[in-house]
Design a protein around this motif. Structure first.
Motif, short mmCIF file in Angstrom:
data_model
loop_
_atom_site.label_atom_id
_atom_site.label_comp_id
_atom_site.label_asym_id
_atom_site.label_seq_id
_atom_site.Cartn_x
_atom_site.Cartn_y
_atom_site.Cartn_z
N GLY B 58 0.83 -1.22 0.00
CA GLY B 58 0.00 0.00 0.00
C GLY B 58 0.85 1.25 0.00
O GLY B 58 0.58 2.21 -0.74
N MET B 59 1.90 1.24 0.80
CA MET B 59 2.79 2.41 0.86
C MET B 59 3.59 2.57 -0.43
O MET B 59 3.96 3.66 -0.80
N ARG B 60 3.85 1.45 -1.09
CA ARG B 60 4.55 1.52 -2.37
C ARG B 60 3.71 2.32 -3.38
O ARG B 60 4.23 3.17 -4.11
N ILE B 61 2.42 2.07 -3.35
CA ILE B 61 1.52 2.80 -4.26
C ILE B 61 1.50 4.29 -3.90
O ILE B 61 1.57 5.16 -4.77
N VAL B 62 1.45 4.56 -2.60
CA VAL B 62 1.50 5.96 -2.13
C VAL B 62 2.80 6.62 -2.61
O VAL B 62 2.80 7.75 -3.10
N PHE B 66 3.31 9.90 -4.96
CA PHE B 66 4.05 11.06 -4.43
C PHE B 66 5.14 11.46 -5.43
O PHE B 66 5.29 12.64 -5.77
N ARG B 67 5.86 10.45 -5.91
CA ARG B 67 6.93 10.72 -6.88
C ARG B 67 6.35 11.39 -8.13
O ARG B 67 6.96 12.29 -8.69
N ASP B 68 5.15 10.96 -8.55
CA ASP B 68 4.56 11.48 -9.78
C ASP B 68 3.77 12.76 -9.57
O ASP B 68 3.12 13.25 -10.50
N GLY B 69 3.81 13.29 -8.36
CA GLY B 69 3.14 14.58 -8.11
C GLY B 69 1.64 14.48 -7.98
O GLY B 69 0.93 15.49 -8.11
N ILE B 70 1.12 13.28 -7.74
CA ILE B 70 -0.33 13.12 -7.56
C ILE B 70 -0.68 13.31 -6.08
O ILE B 70 -1.69 13.91 -5.73
N LEU B 71 0.18 12.80 -5.22
CA LEU B 71 0.03 13.01 -3.76
C LEU B 71 1.11 13.98 -3.29
O LEU B 71 2.18 14.07 -3.90
N PHE B 72 0.84 14.65 -2.19
CA PHE B 72 1.81 15.60 -1.64
C PHE B 72 2.15 15.22 -0.19
O PHE B 72 1.59 14.26 0.35
N VAL B 76 1.05 11.92 2.23
CA VAL B 76 2.04 10.88 2.53
C VAL B 76 2.19 10.72 4.06
O VAL B 76 2.30 9.61 4.57
N LEU B 77 2.17 11.84 4.77
CA LEU B 77 2.27 11.78 6.22
C LEU B 77 1.07 11.04 6.83
O LEU B 77 1.22 10.24 7.75
N LEU B 78 -0.11 11.32 6.30
CA LEU B 78 -1.31 10.63 6.81
C LEU B 78 -1.22 9.13 6.55
O LEU B 78 -1.54 8.31 7.42
N ALA B 79 -0.75 8.78 5.35
CA ALA B 79 -0.60 7.36 5.02
C ALA B 79 0.44 6.72 5.95
O ALA B 79 0.24 5.61 6.44
N ALA B 80 1.53 7.44 6.17
CA ALA B 80 2.58 6.90 7.04
C ALA B 80 2.06 6.71 8.46
O ALA B 80 2.37 5.70 9.11
N ASN B 81 1.26 7.66 8.94
CA ASN B 81 0.71 7.53 10.29
C ASN B 81 -0.25 6.34 10.37
O ASN B 81 -0.32 5.65 11.41
#
Lengths: 210, 233
Positions: B58-62, B66-72, B76-81
């Motif tokens: 799941g984090m790999r997809i995030v 992030f790398r492609d500029g779709i997420l910021f 990413v912090l919310l996903a990490a939490n």
């Protein structure tokens, strides 16, 4: 430096023959200095201040501005510090033959780079605001970091900070209130330092035609 | 979302649940991730499979978005939490069940720098990828790195910096390792917003890691090379 006010000169873009390519966050201060000093030879063009949060856009943005302006000005200067570009802006400027204001970022040159460097250890846990950042704190910092939508991320971003230091370029009660409110919002102690224009004024006064 | 719209995670089969966990990680839904981890464990999934198939994937997809500029960064912090919520449950179980370990990493933000968002993400993703991670926190002088290296004997040393003014300190650490004849004993990975490959080369690091996903892949590559070298020795 003496900053004598002049009521006779209202800056208009496109008049000077020396171009300053600057961060939009510095536009107000740069124009104020031009008008105060009657520096009629200076013109200014700015890049988006919001790149404060995404400095990877700065080097290419500055290069594009330089290439567009070459031939139209006798000399071009860059009013960006390194600003988190990790030397990539310097590489562009070296290739283009353009000088920039010294320093790692605007907090430093507003304070005076030497003064800022001396306080580096004492200020390690400080979050800095300038006039521009105090004025646009909500948009650029609070919303820019997503804290308006996710205040629970506050400790992720600011958990290691202890104080907010407001570097004021021009004394302004309203901005001080905004900066103090920002500190409160971030849960940080508040400190006020009046810097004036610092090394920005020195740099601009030396920005002469070729 | 109204109560009527609430999804009963228990009603999903394993594949659906894992897919839902990927979506919930993407949306930073910590409570849902914790609930789903408990469900999979109750269904006799190994902690290692829950970690790798649900959380890390799941984090790999995030990371890709992030790398492609779709997420910021906030997303990413919310996903990490959310992932952290799952990791709290899995960490002791992983230790108990002897999940495969890939290597060991000491990581820290350099002296004069208090920024740790990137470093924390890297640490978490490295842990998810099977590395033992010793996190030194922020503002680390060279002595901290040396002590940790001596105590933990890691395969990899990771250094992070967010400031142009602090990133040169990485060279101080690397030069100290060279002076002590220890440099070649460790893979040195560096990262942080103002860094780039040129800087990493200039200071004598082994690699610059643009983000947490790259850090994991780079670390795995170095570990694979190390194993190949040992095998052919």
């Amino acid at each position: 430096m003496e900053l004598a006010p002049s009521e006779e000169f209202d800056f208009k873009r496109g008049k000077g023959d020396v171009l300053l390519i600057a961060c939009g966050a510095l536009a107000r201060e740069i124009v104020a200095l031009i008008e105060l000093n009657g520096w009629t030879h200076l013109d200014v063009t700015c890049l988006p201040a919001k790149w404060h949060n995404t400095p990877q856009f700065i080097p290419d943005g500055v290069r594009k501005k330089i290439q567009e302006a070459k031939g139209n000005y006798t000399k071009i200067y860059c009013v960006y510090a390194d600003c988190g570009t990790g030397g990539l802006l310097d590489k562009v400027l070296e290739e283009e033959g353009v000088e920039r204001i010294a320093g790692p970022h605007c907090y430093s040159f507003f304070s005076g780079n030497d003064v800022f460097a001396e306080r580096e250890d004492a200020d390690m846990r400080a979050f800095f605001l300038t006039d521009y950042l105090a004025r646009h704190f909500d948009k650029l910092i609070w919303q820019g970091l997503g804290l308006d939508r996710h205040p629970e991320l506050l400790s992720d971003y600011f958990g290691n900070y202890e104080k907010l230091v407001f570097f004021a370029q021009v004394p302004d009660e309203k901005l001080q209130i905004l900066a103090r409110d920002a500190a409160k919002k971030l849960g940080l102690a508040y400190e006020y330092r009046e810097t004036g224009f610092g090394d920005l004024a020195t740099f601009m006064s030396a920005a002469e035609p070729a | 979302m109204s109560e009527e719209d609430d999804l009963d995670l228990n009603s999903l089969d394993d594949d659906e649940l894992v897919q839902q966990m990927h979506d919930d990680l993407y949306d930073g839904l910590k409570e849902e991730i914790i609930e789903a981890v408990n469900i999979l464990l109750a269904r006799k999934w190994t902690p290692y499979d829950v970690l790798t198939k649900a959380l890390v994937e799941g984090m790999r997809i995030v990371g890709i978005d992030f790398r492609d500029g779709i997420l910021f960064v906030p997303e990413v912090l919310l996903a990490a939490n959310a992932m952290k919520g799952g990791m709290v449950l899995l960490r002791p179980l992983l230790a108990e069940t002897g999940a495969p370990r890939v290597g060991k990493m000491v990581i820290g933000t350099v002296k004069g720098d208090i920024h740790d968002i990137g470093k924390n993400l890297v640490g978490m993703m490295m842990e998810g990828a099977g590395f033992d991670v010793i996190d030194l926190g922020i503002n680390n002088p060279v002595e901290n790195y040396l002590e940790a290296i001596e105590e933990h004997q890691p395969d990899i040393l990771g250094m992070s910096a967010l400031l142009t003014t602090t990133m040169p300190y990485m060279k101080v650490v690397i030069d100290t390792l060279k002076e002590k004849g220890m440099r070649d004993d460790y893979v040195v990975l560096v990262g942080g917003a103002p860094l780039n490959e040129e800087f990493a080369d200039a200071i004598g690091a082994d690699a610059y890691c643009r983000d947490a996903a790259v850090a994991v892949e780079t670390a795995k590559d170095f570990m694979a090379r190390k194993h190949n070298q040992l095998a052919s020795a």
